[in-house]
Every structure is written in C-alpha cells, then in structure tokens.
Design an enzyme around this catalytic site. Structure first.
Site, PDB file in Angstrom:
ATOM      1  N   SER A  22      -4.482   8.022  -3.464  1.00  0.00           N
ATOM      2  CA  SER A  22      -3.758   8.569  -2.334  1.00  0.00           C
ATOM      3  C   SER A  22      -4.575   9.654  -1.641  1.00  0.00           C
ATOM      4  CB  SER A  22      -2.392   9.076  -2.793  1.00  0.00           C
ATOM      5  OG  SER A  22      -1.519   9.242  -1.705  1.00  0.00           O
ATOM      6  N   ASP A  47       2.559  -1.545  -0.807  1.00  0.00           N
ATOM      7  CA  ASP A  47       2.555  -0.092  -0.660  1.00  0.00           C
ATOM      8  C   ASP A  47       3.141   0.262   0.699  1.00  0.00           C
ATOM      9  OD1 ASP A  47       1.992   2.621  -0.506  1.00  0.00           O
ATOM     10  OD2 ASP A  47       0.039   2.424  -1.487  1.00  0.00           O
ATOM     11  N   HIS A  98       2.824   2.008  -4.353  1.00  0.00           N
ATOM     12  CA  HIS A  98       1.865   3.114  -4.381  1.00  0.00           C
ATOM     13  C   HIS A  98       1.605   3.488  -5.843  1.00  0.00           C
ATOM     14  CE1 HIS A  98      -0.252   6.115  -2.052  1.00  0.00           C
ATOM     15  NE2 HIS A  98       0.276   7.109  -2.752  1.00  0.00           N
TER      16      HIS A  98
END
Length: 486
Positions: A60, A165, A196
């Site tokens: 991320s 995601d 995610h």
C-alpha cells in the site's frame, strides 16, 4: 541456499524527510528521492556484506513509496516489490475526472503522518493545489504520477496485487506494468483473488520461497533462474494458482461487442451497486443492463476492458459508470468482507523467534460465499473530461459524443452457462462523490461497443435472456462509505 535477507520498513516521508515532508512526490517534476539520505540510513533491504545493492518492499503506502523511488532512477536500487501499491496518485484519488472523496489528500496525510503542524505549508497545498472543485489532472498530480517516469526505472520490479482490491484499484498495477513492459524492465507479477491483502496472507509458503529467490537473484547476484521462470502467477480459481509466460496472458486480444440496436436512455437515480446489478431483466430506473449469454464456452478475460459509448446527454456533464457482472451460481472469494480473507486459530512459524519478535503468525484462509452473481470490475468517467483529464469540455444537449469509459483491469474465467452483464449507470454513491445531476443519457447501442481483453474463444452476442438473482456477492447493506486507508 543463501541466508534470507532482512527486510526493514521504509520510513514514510513524514517520518524520514528532512523537515518532515509528509507526502509522496515523484515523477518528472519533483523527485521523491530528495529525502534519500535519511531513508538510506535505515537500510531498506540490503545484502549482508553492506554492499550497495538495495531493495524496497512494502504494501500500500510503503509499496507506493517504492514505486516512486524507482521512478527517479536512483543508483543502487536493484529491486522493488510493490504490493497493492499506487503508481498514480491522481488515479487513486480521482476516477477519470470524478472525485473519489472530497479533501482526500489532506485526509490521507492525517492518517499516515504524525507531523501535521510541522508541515503546515504542504498541508495547505494538499487542500488547494489538488483542485477538488475541478477534479482536473494538473501539475500537482503530474508530480505524483510515476508512470511517465517508467523509462528511468533501473530496478527489477515484482508486482503483487489483488484483482478485487477496492482500495488501490487494479488500474494502479496494470498501467504501471504496461509502462515497465514497454521499456523492458525485468519484472514479475502475482495476482490473487482477494482484496487489499498481503501475499503472506494468501499463499504463505510459496510467497516466502518466491520472495527469497527474487532477493537472492537481484540483491546477491545468484543466478537461480527466477528470471527465466514464468513471469506471471494468477489465481485462476479460489486457491488455484496458475503460472503463465506473461500478463495479460499471451494471445490476449481485444474483442469488441456491440451493445445492441436502437437507442436506449436512462436518467440518473444514484443507485447502489446491488440495485444496479440485480435482476438484469427487470426495468430499473437509472440503469441499462445489457447481457451476453448464456455463454456456450468459458470466457477468459485478462487485462483492461473498456466501454466505448456514443451518447447524448441533456446536462453539461454527468458521471458515466460501467460494471461487468458475472451472472451464474458458483463459490466465490467474498472480497467485500474482510478483504476476502479470515484469520484461523492455527499458527505457522517462519524463522527463529526472539524475546522481542515472535516469528509465528496466525494462518489465514480465503473467505468464501456461494452467490448467483458478482460484480467483476468497475469503471468511471466524468463525461465533461472526455477530451482531456486536464480540463473540462461541457457537453451540448443537441450533440452526440464518443466517450470511452475505461474499466479496471481484471483476470477471470466466466464459466460456460453463465451470462456476462454490462450495467451502465451514472452517479455512484458507494464509490464516488459525483452528484446526481438528474441527467438523462441516450445511448446509441448500435454504435457503442464493449471491448474485452479475451484469451481463447469468444462468442458474445447481445441477448434478451435475463437470469433472476437472489444473492449477490456485494448485496449486503453497507455502512456509509468510508475513505480507504493505507
């Protein structure tokens, strides 16, 4: 076998940069590596002999920093492993001229930075220079777009992403991957069916082994053959991972399918996702639900779809939203709950534990549900930004326009007997802040096409067949839309 290299977290710029710079910058105009000395002191992933071969790995936000640093072409960075990472901050906070959320840059900074007061000037720029009022792609966003700088990337890149995601959407890896491929960057890709999620929580043993080999090759110079192995690994069914020579799959081609005949219209009704996609044969105000099927053979999609529309709109602009839907009963990864994974009560251990660091982790399994339909992927486009994302071109109600709605990349096999759906709506309150303008959109179906990245056979014709639905993958009532976090 070589010793597994230590991996240390890269400090976010807010913690690492001289003066506490709180926001990722990079690309062509402002180098992300202006805090390099501070970051280098903490050593990202480095060879045991303290050589100059460094690597970066992260999920991320941290993976996005790795992309940004690699895009500067900095010497000594040999490899990066961006997991669920961003390659264009505009595409993360804007969907093709549409706001994902008001004030998102400042909000995200408050999540990842603990130096808000020290960075008042930059904080102010996040609120003003990002231009929420226009959603234009401007210099602010260009400085935070790593894709144009892909030619500077010297590091090898191991991309990992979940095709479901909804935080960092698949456009982020797909366009970055294409840019890297065009420039011949050594690369590898893993795609899984959850959201995610870190690959350590998807396919733990294989991930640790593959990552080990990757770092051995690019940080220690061990010619172990990983660069000659299949470049892509894709989860083709829940728990089933298949290797391929590349991604999109070799032999993938764009297949254009007409939307139908005549002209159809729909007026914005701010439908929820489930309202938009349920019972595609029913007359639901605010949507067009087009169907292809039942399929006579499996349909493999691998890449980035799009919808090329010829439309007439009675307002200066409106949001155009497109969803691809799989209508058919099967067991699916329940990606809208817990990102598609659940924590088990058992543990597995990796490496030696110390009093300060327990090397054992709870096992994780995919969360499954049997449903009779599921949204595969989505796309959004502000109609007034159809000429350019840099400025708006208001529509005239007496004119027809050709507007393409790009759809997020995906990889899936739609089973024989299922029906592929294309659902068109306008404002999308679950995913964007586009207002309901009350616009009516006319679609010239005969001159509009759905373009699919197809591998193998494809027999797709518009049909009036309409499967009824009772339980969809995202059919549960959702809480008020929250901003995605890192």
């Amino acid at each position: 076998m070589a010793v597994l290299l230590a991996a240390l977290a890269v400090p976010a710029p807010a913690q690492a940069a001289p003066g506490g710079r709180p926001y990722v910058r990079g690309g062509e105009t402002v180098p992300v590596y202006d805090y390099a000395d501070a970051v280098r002191e903490s050593v990202w992933v480095q060879t045991p002999d303290d050589a100059d071969e460094d690597g970066m790995i992260g999920k991320s936000w941290d993976g996005s920093i790795a992309n940004g640093v690699a895009a500067t072409g900095v010497e000594g960075l040999e490899t990066i492993v961006p997991i669920s990472a961003i390659s264009s901050w505009y595409d993360y906070m804007r969907y093709r001229g549409t706001l994902r959320a008001t004030g998102y840059p400042s909000y995200l900074q408050s999540v990842v930075s603990d130096r808000i007061g020290e960075c008042a000037a930059v904080t102010e720029s996040l609120a003003t220079d990002s231009e929420d009022d226009t959603a234009d792609y401007n210099a602010f966003w260009r400085a935070r777009d790593y894709r144009p700088a892909a030619s500077r990337v010297h590091a090898s890149v191991f991309v990992v992403h979940g095709v479901n995601d909804l935080n960092v959407t698949t456009r982020q890896f797909a366009e970055w991957w294409d840019e890297l491929a065009e420039r011949g960057v050594p690369r590898k890709i893993w795609l899984h069916r959850t959201g995610h999620v870190d690959p350590f929580d998807v396919r733990r043993e294989a991930w640790v082994d593959t990552l080990h080999q990757w770092f051995d090759r690019w940080l220690q110079g061990l010619h172990n053959g990983i660069e000659r192995a299949p470049r892509a690994t894709v989860e083709t069914a829940p728990g089933v991972f298949t290797d391929a020579r590349d991604w999109p799959l070799p032999g993938t081609r764009p297949v254009a399918v007409r939307l139908g005949a005549g002209v159809a219209s729909y007026t914005d009704a701010s439908l929820s996702e489930e309202e938009a996609v349920a019972d595609p044969g029913a007359q639901v105000p605010g949507r067009l639900a087009l169907r292809y099927g039942p399929l006579t053979s499996p349909l493999r999609l691998s890449g980035s779809p799009s919808v090329r529309l010829r439309v007439r709109v009675d307002r200066p602009t409106t949001q155009l939203t497109a969803r691809l839907v799989d209508y058919g009963t099967e067991s699916r990864v329940e990606y809208d709950r817990g990102e598609g994974v659940r924590t088990l009560s058992t543990e597995s251990c990796w490496g030696a534990s110390t009093p300060a660091d327990d090397a054992c982790y709870f096992d994780v399994a995919e969360r499954m549900a049997t449903t009779d339909h599921a949204v595969l992927t989505r796309g959004w486009q502000d109609a007034a930004h159809h000429v350019s994302l840099r400025f708006a071109t208001p529509l005239r109600p007496d004119r027809w326009y050709a507007i393409t709605v790009p759809v997020n990349a995906y990889d899936v096999t739609v089973a024989a007997g299922h029906t592929l759906g294309l659902v068109l709506t306008q404002s999308d309150p679950e995913f964007t802040e586009a207002p309901n303008t009350g616009a009516t959109v006319e679609v010239d179906l005969a001159r509009s096409t759905l373009v699919l990245p197809v591998t193998g056979p494809a027999t797709l014709k518009p049909t009036k067949g309409a499967p009824r639905t009772t339980n969809g993958l995202t059919a549960e009532v959702r809480p008020q839309r929250l901003l995605p976090l890192r």
